[in-house]
Scaffold this motif. Structure first.
Motif, short mmCIF file in Angstrom:
data_model
loop_
_atom_site.label_atom_id
_atom_site.label_comp_id
_atom_site.label_asym_id
_atom_site.label_seq_id
_atom_site.Cartn_x
_atom_site.Cartn_y
_atom_site.Cartn_z
N MET A 1 -12.76 -10.32 -3.01
CA MET A 1 -11.65 -10.30 -2.08
C MET A 1 -11.82 -9.15 -1.10
N LYS A 2 -12.10 -9.46 0.11
CA LYS A 2 -12.37 -8.43 1.11
C LYS A 2 -11.17 -7.51 1.34
N LYS A 3 -9.98 -8.05 1.47
CA LYS A 3 -8.78 -7.24 1.74
C LYS A 3 -8.54 -6.22 0.64
N THR A 4 -8.75 -6.62 -0.61
CA THR A 4 -8.55 -5.71 -1.74
C THR A 4 -9.52 -4.54 -1.64
N GLU A 5 -10.76 -4.81 -1.29
CA GLU A 5 -11.75 -3.75 -1.14
C GLU A 5 -11.35 -2.82 0.00
N ASP A 6 -10.87 -3.37 1.09
CA ASP A 6 -10.46 -2.57 2.24
C ASP A 6 -9.35 -1.59 1.88
N ILE A 7 -8.36 -2.06 1.15
CA ILE A 7 -7.22 -1.20 0.82
C ILE A 7 -7.66 -0.09 -0.13
N ARG A 8 -8.58 -0.39 -1.03
CA ARG A 8 -9.09 0.66 -1.93
C ARG A 8 -9.84 1.72 -1.16
N VAL A 9 -10.62 1.31 -0.16
CA VAL A 9 -11.36 2.28 0.65
C VAL A 9 -10.39 3.13 1.47
N LEU A 10 -9.38 2.52 2.07
CA LEU A 10 -8.40 3.27 2.85
C LEU A 10 -7.64 4.26 1.96
#
Length: 76
Positions: A1-10
């Protein structure tokens, strides 16, 4: 899930920024939180998905509100 990865990075970038603003090394921050340094590193790199309880511990160690951890600019 791309969005989940994005929020973890942010989130990780935000934790790192707040930690550095507090003048804490990863090691001293981890000790203050009662967590392993490698776990803190994983959070900051966005590879860990911390629980709400861990996020609360991070906020307390940073002397900030939990909501402050989620103030970040999303990429374009």
């Amino acid at each position: 899930m791309k969005k989940t990865e994005d929020i973890r990075v942010l989130l990780g970038q935000r934790v790192r920024t707040l930690r550095m603003q507090a003048g804490l090394s990863q090691e001293s921050f981890a000790e203050k939180c009662g967590l392993d340094r490698t776990y803190i590193s994983g959070i900051e790199r966005g590879t860990r998905n911390p629980t709400l309880e861990v996020l609360y511990i991070l906020a307390i160690a940073l002397h900030t509100e939990l909501s402050t951890l989620f103030i970040f600019n999303e990429p374009g």
